[in-house]
Design a protein around this motif. Structure first.
Motif, short mmCIF file in Angstrom:
data_model
loop_
_atom_site.label_atom_id
_atom_site.label_comp_id
_atom_site.label_asym_id
_atom_site.label_seq_id
_atom_site.Cartn_x
_atom_site.Cartn_y
_atom_site.Cartn_z
N VAL A 42 0.87 -1.18 0.00
CA VAL A 42 0.00 0.00 0.00
C VAL A 42 0.90 1.22 0.00
N PRO A 43 0.74 2.12 -0.98
CA PRO A 43 1.63 3.29 -1.01
C PRO A 43 1.41 4.20 0.20
N GLN A 44 2.50 4.58 0.82
CA GLN A 44 2.44 5.47 1.97
C GLN A 44 2.52 6.91 1.48
N PRO A 45 1.71 7.80 2.02
CA PRO A 45 1.80 9.20 1.59
C PRO A 45 3.14 9.80 1.98
N VAL A 46 3.71 10.58 1.08
CA VAL A 46 4.99 11.22 1.33
C VAL A 46 4.75 12.49 2.13
N PRO A 47 5.40 12.61 3.29
CA PRO A 47 5.17 13.82 4.09
C PRO A 47 5.71 15.05 3.37
N ARG A 48 4.92 16.11 3.41
CA ARG A 48 5.35 17.35 2.79
C ARG A 48 6.30 18.08 3.72
N PRO A 49 7.31 18.73 3.17
CA PRO A 49 8.23 19.48 4.04
C PRO A 49 7.50 20.65 4.68
#
Length: 60
Positions: A42-49
């Motif tokens: 399941v793709p994990q959301p990439v945290p925004r800087p």
């Protein structure tokens, strides 16, 4: 149970359909227990800087 995506690990018959290795199929967990498949990650959301405030030019 709802169907999940699984990746076929070996070319051959999966749930009555001929599939090549690497193909993505939808199976229930009960069906997948008897087939040569592995769960698709399941793709994990990439945290925004986090944004930082910068001082305006010329401000002291």
């Amino acid at each position: 149970m709802s169907a999940r995506d699984y990746i076929v690990t070996h070319t051959g018959w999966v749930a009555g359909v001929f599939c090549r290795a690497g193909a993505v199929v939808q199976l229930t967990p009960e069906q997948a227990a008897y087939e040569h498949v592995r769960p698709q990650p399941v793709p994990q959301p990439v945290p925004r800087p986090k944004r930082t405030r910068r001082k305006a030019k010329g401000a002291s």
